[in-house]
Design an enzyme around this catalytic site. Structure first.
Site, PDB file in Angstrom:
ATOM      1  N   ARG A 123      61.582  12.504  73.703  1.00 17.84           N
ATOM      2  CA  ARG A 123      62.242  13.768  74.483  1.00 17.84           C
ATOM      3  C   ARG A 123      61.817  14.819  73.600  1.00 17.84           C
ATOM      4  O   ARG A 123      61.568  14.668  72.319  1.00 17.84           O
ATOM      5  CB  ARG A 123      63.744  13.425  74.274  1.00 17.84           C
ATOM      6  CG  ARG A 123      64.268  13.227  73.143  1.00 17.84           C
ATOM      7  CD  ARG A 123      65.827  12.833  73.318  1.00 17.84           C
ATOM      8  NE  ARG A 123      66.347  12.125  74.088  1.00 17.84           N
ATOM      9  CZ  ARG A 123      66.708  10.994  73.467  1.00 17.84           C
ATOM     10  NH1 ARG A 123      66.548  10.338  72.215  1.00 17.84           N
ATOM     11  NH2 ARG A 123      67.287   9.978  74.301  1.00 17.84           N
ATOM     12  N   GLN A 136      60.658   5.631  74.513  1.00 16.99           N
ATOM     13  CA  GLN A 136      61.011   6.828  75.355  1.00 16.99           C
ATOM     14  C   GLN A 136      60.556   8.010  74.464  1.00 16.99           C
ATOM     15  O   GLN A 136      60.404   7.840  73.331  1.00 16.99           O
ATOM     16  CB  GLN A 136      62.610   6.896  75.667  1.00 16.99           C
ATOM     17  CG  GLN A 136      63.662   6.720  74.668  1.00 16.99           C
ATOM     18  CD  GLN A 136      64.669   6.956  74.920  1.00 16.99           C
ATOM     19  OE1 GLN A 136      65.109   7.699  76.080  1.00 16.99           O
ATOM     20  NE2 GLN A 136      65.575   6.245  74.825  1.00 16.99           N
ATOM     21  N   HIS A 194      75.535  47.798  55.663  1.00 17.04           N
ATOM     22  CA  HIS A 194      76.836  48.623  56.287  1.00 17.04           C
ATOM     23  C   HIS A 194      77.994  48.128  55.877  1.00 17.04           C
ATOM     24  O   HIS A 194      78.815  48.941  55.360  1.00 17.04           O
ATOM     25  CB  HIS A 194      76.386  48.653  57.705  1.00 17.04           C
ATOM     26  CG  HIS A 194      77.746  49.333  58.413  1.00 17.04           C
ATOM     27  ND1 HIS A 194      77.713  50.533  58.349  1.00 17.04           N
ATOM     28  CD2 HIS A 194      78.912  48.768  58.969  1.00 17.04           C
ATOM     29  CE1 HIS A 194      79.090  50.867  58.994  1.00 17.04           C
ATOM     30  NE2 HIS A 194      79.570  49.786  59.273  1.00 17.04           N
ATOM     31  N   GLN A 233      63.534  -1.399  82.378  1.00 19.69           N
ATOM     32  CA  GLN A 233      62.534  -1.867  81.633  1.00 19.69           C
ATOM     33  C   GLN A 233      62.741  -3.305  81.074  1.00 19.69           C
ATOM     34  O   GLN A 233      63.830  -3.699  80.699  1.00 19.69           O
ATOM     35  CB  GLN A 233      62.035  -0.944  80.473  1.00 19.69           C
ATOM     36  CG  GLN A 233      61.372   0.213  81.099  1.00 19.69           C
ATOM     37  CD  GLN A 233      61.234   1.070  79.730  1.00 19.69           C
ATOM     38  OE1 GLN A 233      62.100   1.820  79.346  1.00 19.69           O
ATOM     39  NE2 GLN A 233      59.781   1.325  79.369  1.00 19.69           N
ATOM     40  N   GLY A 275      72.056  10.827  73.864  1.00 19.08           N
ATOM     41  CA  GLY A 275      73.332  10.148  73.724  1.00 19.08           C
ATOM     42  C   GLY A 275      74.471  10.391  74.841  1.00 19.08           C
ATOM     43  O   GLY A 275      75.778   9.866  74.560  1.00 19.08           O
TER      44      GLY A 275
END
Length: 884
Positions: A302, A300, A841, A182, A131
């Site tokens: 990713r 696509q 601690h 495309q 994006g």
């Protein structure tokens, strides 16, 4: 960049050249691989990075990129101005004639196209850039396509892309842009598929969002899409939720499918494509898809960069394993570099082998994920009896880990590996270990008996610290006795076994704490407030002693106005030395560093500098104390806490006197309380010894890195942290020859890991169980009360104590604390941490120093610096106040 041949200006979406991301960017290269694998991808072509390189081959544009590189990422106004100017310049630059000609030959005037930007730093495993760049839809005709290509090229410098690169340390000048063009799918339905469940992280569950029409509405979140969850192993549709309507069903065969965007068959086909895509790229994928006239298209794919990594190495069976974070148990949740993570993975496994008697590697193992070390607790969680004990122990150290572990046990208990806690136990080793431990156990029992009738307990804190110093000195001397860098690294790995064993034997002495606490509770039941006070003001505790001595150093500066002014001006030690009284202050400060310079924030992460290397956090604490405190404040505070402990003992005596056999009970309270406080003071000395060894470990690793750099095995000595220890030993065996490790990939992975939020609990299939959320109406956070009392003040959120100082009266809000954070406690009115428990601690020091504290998950996210808050260490609540 080298000028490419004209044939490389525009490429079809097939072939080896198109699969080269340096030519076609991340998106273009991925599409080429999808097509070559036989997946249905719309036809198109790619305008390569060679075209972008021509566009930016302009002196003014190159100067603007150089200026952008030099801008501080926090200077967002300047960053946006330069990015906007770069976009304008690139849009104004005409595409060269031969590029226009090549594009024209690839465009069909009767087709509708979509243009997608494809940067070389896009769709990477470590940074998706999803994006961040432009996509142009519904392009008709050559001129529309050409304009869209120019817009996509210029979008390399959108404000969001520039900021994203700066955040991920990606140089602007190292990135180039290609554009994928495309044929546009006239979609009946579109959406995204994640090959891992994005909410739980479970790698065996696919999640699909689907909506009618084009996919932009799904990606942008402007519609409530159908959501489908699918078990990838069985193919079963686990759930189908219909978007924007009440109608829903579980999607099993035979159920109505009216109103659904996808049929069962389409879901099955889509998941099969996604499985193939994940196998192709060997990492979980975010896949965009469309359906047109009943045909599925992959648009696509990713990598999913937001998933926390799966623990590695994986278990050697097919069953489910569950892991608990060693880092959270230690109160240090940041990702560690590979060498440090490998060290602690070895340490935890070796300690089990040495102390418990496991014949590793067949026994329980530790593993790593995202730079965090995880322990396999499957046999504990699966067992009714052992899980109860595990959860009881976590009540005191990390209560927030209990709900996710209970969740796994209740929801997926049948899937858990059926393994025994005793698997891998070697009888011979167990007997050998028992033989070594029995004398220590005997001495501890004898000490308890002797302590009942003598005053030997009074020297326990001092003797314990002397033990720690002697042990650390002996082990460090052994390490430095190694003849070569390789020898010294090898000895370091062996040395931890001994310090772990010695720490266990020393811990037996802490039985006294539990013996006397139990005895006091029997003598004086229901006296919780008094017991809280008994744990405060322990000036002989090594950490409290460090705070007191730093306060003394502050008073040296307070008595010398010129030093006080130099500190206020932010001068370093050498500059302070030159002012009036500076020698005395620097001498006192250096004495402090001689004693405690081996300590540091997040001490177990020993790639970080120690105080002796970077004293600036200590100087900041001194400066902040000078601004708001008075001489002797630190010692008066401990005096007050000691007085409160004495008052608590007197109240306990009165309470005991009122019970049966009151005169006898009363006479036992004071000696038991004195012994309890004395033994309580020694509890941090094992870590005090370990911290000295970690300081030496850091020193030896850095020396090895510098040696490898001198010999030619490393380009940069700091890259030594990217090895694991086996690799480091191999490198030191042949220091002039770089070993076969992709350091660039390791560096990028570590950078990504540091941006992730590590879970306490994770399963072997990647699921991050959450457990039940707290049910409360409080305007604030509900957590675990870890130190009694209530404090109001302004919050100061600190992620790195080296970067911030705490003003007196502020409330420290931190992801965690360890002894290296202790100087900040000098000024804190209260403490809130993301992780921890009653016995970790920060909570221990808070109680000893009389500071209310609460552990509340997500505190550092929910609270902002400057918020006015109330820390209620009695109820375990952090409230936001209206006047904040």
């Amino acid at each position: 960049m080298e000028t490419l041949e004209p044939k490389h200006l525009v490429l079809p979406l097939t072939g080896a050249a198109t699969a080269d991301a340096t030519l076609t960017g991340g998106k273009g290269a991925n599409l080429a691989r999808l097509i070559d694998a036989g997946l249905p991808v719309p036809d198109g072509f790619c305008v390569t990075t060679a075209v972008y390189d021509r566009l930016v081959a302009d002196a003014e544009i190159e100067a603007l990129i150089a200026d952008l590189e030099d801008v501080d990422p926090t200077a967002t106004g300047r960053q946006r101005a330069l990015a906007g100017e770069l976009r304008d310049r690139l849009r104004e630059r005409p595409l060269p004639a031969d590029v226009r000609e090549a594009i024209a030959s690839a465009v069909d005037d009767d087709a509708v196209y979509v243009a997608r930007s494809s940067a070389t730093a896009e769709d990477l495993p470590s940074a998706s850039f999803a994006g961040q760049h432009e996509t142009e839809l519904e392009l008709e005709g050559l001129e529309a396509v050409l304009d869209a290509i120019s817009a996509c090229m210029a979008s390399l410098f959108t404000d969001r892309a520039v900021a994203y690169r700066a955040t991920n340390n990606v140089p602007h000048g190292d990135v180039s842009m290609a554009v994928v063009v495309q044929r546009m799918v006239d979609a009946d339905a579109s959406g995204v598929l994640f090959t891992a469940d994005p909410t739980s992280g479970r790698r065996t569950v696919a999640s699909i969002d689907a909506a009618a029409g084009l996919g932009e509405s799904v990606v942008s979140g402007t519609v409530t899409a159908d959501n489908v969850r699918v078990d990838r192993e069985s193919g079963e549709i686990l759930e189908y939720r219909v978007g924007d309507r009440d109608e829903s069903n579980d999607g099993r065969s035979g159920d109505s499918q009216r109103g659904r965007v996808l049929s069962d068959e389409q879901v099955t086909t889509l998941v099969s494509y996604a499985d193939a895509i994940e196998r192709l790229f060997d990492t979980p994928q975010d896949v965009e898809w469309s359906v047109a006239d009943g045909r599925l298209w992959v648009l696509q794919s990713r990598p999913i960069t937001t998933l926390f990594p799966v623990p590695s190495p994986p278990p050697d069976d097919d069953a489910l394993h569950v892991y608990y974070s060693f880092n959270h148990r230690q109160g240090m949740t940041e990702s560690m570099p590979p060498l440090v993570a490998d060290y602690w993975r070895r340490v935890t496994a070796t300690t089990l082998g040495r102390v418990v008697g496991y014949d590793l590697p067949t026994g329980p193992v530790s593993t790593t994920a995202g730079g965090i070390v995880y322990m396999d607790v499957t046999p504990l969680v699966r067992s009714d009896r052992l899980s109860a004990r595990l959860f009881a122990s976590l009540e005191e150290v990390d209560r927030a880990a209990i709900p996710p572990l209970e969740d796994v046990r209740e929801r997926r208990g049948d899937e858990l590996a059926d393994i025994s806690l005793l698997r891998g136990v070697s009888p011979t080793r167990t007997l050998s270990t028992a033989g070594r431990l029995l004398p220590a156990v005997g001495r501890s029992i004898l000490a308890i008996v002797r302590g009942l009738v003598s005053r030997s307990y009074e020297g326990v804190p001092r003797r314990s610290r002397e033990w720690a110093d002697r042990l650390a000195e002996r082990l460090i001397r052994g390490v430095r006795g190694g003849e070569t860098h390789r020898d010294r690294i090898r000895i370091l790995l062996e040395t931890y076994e001994e310090i772990a064993f010695e720490g266990v034997t020393q811990a037996f002495k802490l039985w006294n704490v539990y013996v006397y606490r139990a005895a006091l509770k029997r003598l004086c039941p229901g006296a919780d407030e008094e017991f809280e006070a008994l744990g405060r003001g322990l000036r002989e505790n090594v950490t409290t002693a460090m705070m007191l001595e730093l306060g003394d150093v502050t008073d040296v500066a307070r008595d010398r106005p010129a030093v006080e002014q130099a500190l206020s001006d932010g001068r370093d030690l050498e500059e302070i030395r030159e002012v009036e009284g500076g020698e005395a202050f620097v001498a006192a400060f250096e004495d402090f560093l001689d004693e405690y310079g081996f300590r540091a924030p997040a001490e177990i992460e020993f790639s970080r500098p120690r105080y002796r290397e970077d004293p600036s956090p200590l100087l900041e604490t001194v400066r902040a104390s000078l601004e708001t405190g008075e001489r002797g404040d630190h010692r008066r505070r401990v005096d007050r806490l000691e007085a409160e402990a004495e008052a608590a003992i007197e109240r306990l005596e009165r309470r005991a006197a009122q019970a049966a056999f009151g005169s006898i009970r009363r006479r036992l309270v004071r000696p038991f309380a004195a012994r309890y406080r004395s033994y309580l003071s020694m509890r941090e000395t094992p870590k005090y010894a370990l911290s000295q060894l970690l300081d030496e470990t850091r020193h030896q690793v850095l020396a090895a890195g510098e040696y490898l750099e001198r010999e030619g095995g490393l380009d940069d000595a700091a890259d030594v942290w990217l090895y694991d220890f086996d690799e480091l030993l191999s490198a030191l065996a042949s220091p002039a020859e770089p070993i076969d490790v992709d350091l660039d990939a390791r560096r990028a992975e570590h950078r990504r890991n540091r941006q992730l939020r590590a879970p306490r609990v994770i399963a072997s299939d990647g699921e991050i169980p959450r457990g039940a959320a707290a049910d409360t109406d409080v305007d604030g956070l509900v957590g675990t009360p870890t130190s009694d009392g209530i404090a109001e003040g302004v919050a100061r959120v600190v992620h790195d104590p080296g970067d911030a100082a705490l003003e007196r009266g502020e409330i420290l809000v931190a992801p965690h604390t360890d002894p290296g954070w202790t100087p900040l406690f000098l000024n804190a009115a209260g403490l809130v941490t993301d992780v921890g428990g009653v016995m970790t601690h920060g909570s221990l020091v808070a109680r000893e120093y009389g500071i209310p504290s609460v552990v509340a998950a997500e505190a550092t996210r929910e609270i902002d610096t400057g918020d006015r808050i109330r820390v209620d260490g009695i109820r375990g609540v952090v409230e936001f106040l209206e006047d904040g």
